[in-house]
Motif scaffolding. Sequence first.
Motif, short mmCIF file in Angstrom:
data_model
loop_
_atom_site.label_atom_id
_atom_site.label_comp_id
_atom_site.label_asym_id
_atom_site.label_seq_id
_atom_site.Cartn_x
_atom_site.Cartn_y
_atom_site.Cartn_z
N VAL A 199 23.33 8.21 -6.99
CA VAL A 199 22.10 7.53 -6.57
C VAL A 199 21.01 8.22 -7.61
N SER A 200 20.25 7.13 -7.93
CA SER A 200 19.10 7.38 -8.89
C SER A 200 17.81 7.24 -8.07
N PRO A 201 16.71 7.79 -8.42
CA PRO A 201 15.41 7.40 -8.00
C PRO A 201 14.94 6.12 -7.60
N VAL A 202 15.62 5.04 -8.61
CA VAL A 202 15.21 3.86 -8.55
C VAL A 202 16.06 3.16 -7.49
N ASP A 203 17.16 3.38 -7.27
CA ASP A 203 17.83 3.09 -6.01
C ASP A 203 17.22 3.56 -4.68
N GLN A 261 14.50 1.36 -4.20
CA GLN A 261 14.75 -0.12 -3.96
C GLN A 261 15.36 -0.01 -2.36
N GLU A 262 16.08 0.87 -1.95
CA GLU A 262 16.68 0.79 -0.81
C GLU A 262 15.54 1.03 0.47
N ARG A 263 14.68 1.85 0.17
CA ARG A 263 13.51 2.05 0.92
C ARG A 263 12.35 1.11 1.22
N THR A 264 12.57 0.07 0.09
CA THR A 264 11.81 -1.09 -0.08
C THR A 264 10.22 -0.32 -0.29
N LEU A 265 10.26 0.30 -1.46
CA LEU A 265 8.82 1.03 -1.94
C LEU A 265 8.24 0.23 -3.16
N PRO A 266 7.70 -0.88 -2.82
CA PRO A 266 7.42 -1.82 -4.13
C PRO A 266 6.54 -0.92 -5.21
N ALA A 312 12.69 13.56 -4.37
CA ALA A 312 11.97 13.77 -3.30
C ALA A 312 10.55 13.10 -3.16
N ALA A 313 9.67 13.22 -4.17
CA ALA A 313 8.70 12.29 -4.21
C ALA A 313 8.84 10.88 -3.76
N VAL A 314 9.95 10.34 -4.36
CA VAL A 314 10.14 8.92 -4.05
C VAL A 314 10.34 8.50 -2.69
N ARG A 315 11.17 9.42 -1.97
CA ARG A 315 11.52 9.24 -0.72
C ARG A 315 10.34 9.25 0.25
N GLU A 316 9.37 10.26 -0.12
CA GLU A 316 8.04 10.42 0.61
C GLU A 316 6.99 9.39 0.20
#
Length: 206
Positions: A105-109, A112-117, A77-81
């Motif tokens: 699907v992992s947080p790393v995935d 990577q998918e959302r391009t959050l460097p 949830a934190a990664v998505r936001e």
Amino acid sequence: MELTNGSYPLRAAILSGDGECCRVLLEHGADVNHCSARGTPLMAAAAAGDCESLTLLLDSGASIDIEAKDGTTALAAAVRENQKEAVRLLLRRGASPTKPNKDGVSPVDIAQERTLPEVYSLLMQASITHAAEEALRASDQRQAEAREEIAAAAEKAAKEMQEELALSRAETADRVAALRGETDELLKRLGISRDLKGPKGLTGAA
């Protein structure tokens, strides 16, 4: 109490940023791991980037890797936001950056998918550290098992040696007893007493 839209008092307090209300609710028995259609309190705090509430919930016993029905975890949830500080805090408190949800699907995935460097970098650093710690723990475990095997082998060898020594002593005692019996029989035939130095009359007595 949960509303039809999946909300509940603790989640509402978190989303409103009312830390004091969260604390009071927890002190009065609010379920820190309550999981509605909208997830857990920890997921709500993670998505909002509320590190104060995250810390309060974790200190109150919130399960860091619990999944919602859709497979979401607090870290996901934190990664998505793109909540970098929340991601950092959750990783520091033990959330797995590589653990896949029920859909694989992992947080790393997600990062990577959302391009959050920045978030992706945090997750990869944590992944490397986690892998190194796992390797170290595995190595320590192997060394501990090896030490236990060596100690067990040494104990077994010492026990076998003691048993062999006891058997050897018993066999020696049996042989000595047999020889003593044969010697006594021979002396008896020769008319020699063990208390004398030679045959009767051997010293020249008339």
